[in-house]
Design a protein around this motif. Structure first.
Motif, short mmCIF file in Angstrom:
data_model
loop_
_atom_site.label_atom_id
_atom_site.label_comp_id
_atom_site.label_asym_id
_atom_site.label_seq_id
_atom_site.Cartn_x
_atom_site.Cartn_y
_atom_site.Cartn_z
N VAL A 172 0.84 -1.21 0.00
CA VAL A 172 0.00 0.00 0.00
C VAL A 172 0.86 1.24 0.00
O VAL A 172 0.64 2.21 -0.74
N VAL A 173 1.84 1.22 0.90
CA VAL A 173 2.75 2.38 0.95
C VAL A 173 3.45 2.57 -0.38
O VAL A 173 3.60 3.69 -0.89
N GLY A 174 3.85 1.48 -0.99
CA GLY A 174 4.53 1.57 -2.28
C GLY A 174 3.63 2.18 -3.36
O GLY A 174 4.06 3.00 -4.19
N ALA A 175 2.35 1.73 -3.32
CA ALA A 175 1.41 2.26 -4.33
C ALA A 175 1.20 3.76 -4.15
O ALA A 175 1.12 4.52 -5.11
N ILE A 176 1.14 4.15 -2.86
CA ILE A 176 0.94 5.58 -2.58
C ILE A 176 2.14 6.38 -3.07
O ILE A 176 2.02 7.45 -3.67
N LEU A 177 3.32 5.82 -2.83
CA LEU A 177 4.55 6.50 -3.27
C LEU A 177 4.60 6.61 -4.80
O LEU A 177 4.96 7.65 -5.37
N VAL A 178 4.25 5.51 -5.48
CA VAL A 178 4.25 5.54 -6.96
C VAL A 178 3.26 6.56 -7.48
O VAL A 178 3.54 7.32 -8.39
N PHE A 179 2.07 6.57 -6.83
CA PHE A 179 1.06 7.56 -7.26
C PHE A 179 1.56 8.99 -7.05
O PHE A 179 1.36 9.88 -7.89
N GLY A 180 2.21 9.18 -5.92
CA GLY A 180 2.74 10.51 -5.65
C GLY A 180 3.80 10.91 -6.66
O GLY A 180 3.84 12.06 -7.13
N VAL A 181 4.66 9.97 -7.01
CA VAL A 181 5.69 10.25 -8.01
C VAL A 181 5.05 10.58 -9.36
O VAL A 181 5.47 11.50 -10.07
#
Length: 546
Positions: A15-24
């Motif tokens: 989940v954290v990874g997905a949020i980070l990717v979305f933010g990027v």
């Protein structure tokens, strides 16, 4: 007994990874929107500026054609532009561009005089200065990204772009071209904005342009004072090296002065075009005798006096009423005529005594002529013109009883060249029809004919042909200025028809250049015939066709 429930951390990292990717991704999209999209849009705007410059070069070509030919034309200008569609990004609104004219400005041509009676116009205000109205045509756009966007300007045939840090020239024009002065003026209150394309209707206001010969007054040099936003350095680059240019300077920020060597002669050509439909054509302003301004005629003979009405830009004006006072002339006197599409009138004059005579024309009082409102004798000099007649005491038709009743220029596309055997006649070549009328009671046989001379403002033809009323060849290859031709000569093919008593007979005359090509006869041309009749009488005819 209590059971312990331990927390489960499985899936948190995804989940954290997905949020980070979305933010990027969002950050990347923001960077593209903030930097890449504006850069791409800036390139679109730069390309659009280049397209508008190309369109306005085409506008100059159209304006030059309208000024030279006098016929309305149109040209498209890509005033505005849009940006490529982008699925995830936003574009600013479409670019809107405006084509407009500035307020009216005054061009001064100082210390100039013209040849002949045209100088009455140049000296009308006693200063030998011409004041002519013009406007500048401009283009500007509201670009979203380009900050150094230019104002593109068109004046006198010169097209240039003013940027905040400099100027580029797209078309140099030909204001000074050797000893030719060419000025295209603009008119019309025009302002149109578009985000796509707009069509510019270019109308003639003073056209087609005519060239007149001018030079400086006395020892003065000619000065062209032109309102202009083009820097002095650019004017120097354009015309500073011309052999006729004495000096170029800017006495003010919005005016350039070009000084020309006043001892030289120049061909001045000015015209005026307009944008839009609410601009009237220029009014008549002065009158001159049409080229060559003189004619030779015998007592009792008829010559055509021709005049031309022009506007302030020295170009012909139609539908102007002109009064002509004929000197000691048979027939109605005075007479009135209305100028044709070429700004000209033609009046036949039949002087009754010999000497140098003048047929005086004056512009009638009317609303479309400025300042020509007084009686004929007291009008301003520019409102009057004299056509010179050299009248000899050689009698036309002395006792021959045959008179020249009419002459005219006729285009004969219906001529069948193979039938008449005259290979030099094209379908659009014109001929002169001369109509003779027997006024006596007896028929007249033509025994011999001589083509005395042909008068023209340029090099004249060398031979002539005479055809009967059915266009069969009567006499061919007559040398102009040569001997009399009779039935014993090979050129006498089918002899001129007998002139019947009480009737009119029309002959057609064709003229040929030294290379054998057919000549197109102009209204200012005339020729002289000597005819010997069977009763040993001789007649001389001055043929000046309408």
């Amino acid at each position: 007994m209590h059971t312990r429930l331990d927390s489960d951390d499985r899936g948190v990292s995804e989940v954290v990874g997905a949020i980070l990717v979305f933010g990027v991704l969002v950050t990347l999209l923001g960077i593209i929107q903030a930097q890449a999209v504006p850069d791409q849009n800036r390139e679109v705007e730069i390309q659009h500026t280049a397209q508008v410059q190309e369109d306005l070069i085409k506008f100059h070509e159209v304006a030059s054609a309208v000024a030279a030919g006098g016929d309305e034309q149109s040209v498209a200008v890509q005033s505005g532009t849009g940006y490529p569609s982008r699925l995830l990004f936003f574009n600013p609104p479409r670019v809107q561009g405006a084509v407009s004219t500035t307020g009216s400005q005054t061009v001064e041509i100082r210390n100039v005089k013209a040849s002949g009676e045209a100088d009455d116009y140049f000296t009308d205000d006693a200063s030998n200065d011409l004041d002519l109205s013009t406007r500048r045509i401009e283009y500007s756009a509201n670009y979203n990204e380009v900050q150094n966007d230019p104002t593109i300007r068109y004046e006198y045939g010169v097209l240039y772009s003013n940027y905040s840090d400099g100027t580029t020239i797209q078309n140099e024009g030909s204001i000074i071209d050797g000893n030719n002065i060419n000025l295209i003026f603009a008119a019309g209150d025009y302002n149109r904005t578009s985000s796509t394309s707009q069509s510019l209707a270019v109308r003639p206001v003073s056209a087609p342009s005519r060239s007149i010969s001018v030079e400086g007054t006395g020892s003065n040099d000619i000065v062209l004072s032109l309102p202009s936003e083009l820097p002095e350095s650019e004017w120097q680059e354009l015309y500073g090296s011309s052999g006729s240019v004495v000096n170029i300077n800017k006495p003010s920020s919005d005016t350039i002065e070009i000084t020309l060597d006043g001892s030289q002669q120049y061909n001045l050509r000015t015209s005026r075009i307009a944008l839009g439909t609410d601009v009237p054509e220029e009014d008549g302003y002065y009158i001159v005798p049409a080229n060559p301004g003189t004619a030779s005629v015998a007592e009792g003979g008829t010559a055509n006096a021709r005049y031309e009405v022009r506007d302030k830009y020295n170009n012909p004006v139609s539908n102007v009423t002109v009064r002509v006072d004929k000197p000691n002339s048979a027939g109605s006197n005075p007479v009135e005529r209305t100028t044709n599409a070429d700004g000209q009138i033609t009046v036949p004059v039949t002087p009754t005594d010999s000497g140098t005579k003048f047929a005086t024309a004056s512009i009638r009082d009317q609303s479309n002529v400025d300042g020509c409102t007084s009686s004929p004798g007291s009008k301003a000099p520019r409102c009057r013109a004299e056509f010179t007649l050299q009248v000899t005491d050689l009698s036309i038709n002395p006792g021959a009883g045959v008179r020249l009743s009419d002459s005219s220029i006729v285009t004969r596309p219906e001529i069948n060249v193979s039938e008449v055997g005259v290979t030099a006649i094209g379908t659009n070549t014109n001929v002169v029809n001369a109509t003779f009328e027997v006024t006596g009671s007896s028929n007249r046989e033509i025994e011999s004919i001589r083509m005395n001379l042909y008068s023209t403002s340029e090099n004249g033809p060398v031979t002539a042909g005479m055809n009967n009323s059915d266009f069969s060849i009567a006499i061919e290859n007559m040398e102009i200025g040569g001997e009399f031709y009779t039935s014993s000569d090979s050129e006498w093919v089918n002899g001129p028809e007998t002139l019947q008593s009480g009737t009119k007979t029309t002959y057609s005359f064709l003229f040929y250049e030294s290379d054998g090509s057919g000549r197109v006869v102009e209204q200012s041309d005339y020729f002289v015939l000597t005819v010997k009749f069977g009763n040993n009488e001789r007649a001389v005819y001055f043929v000046s066709p309408d």
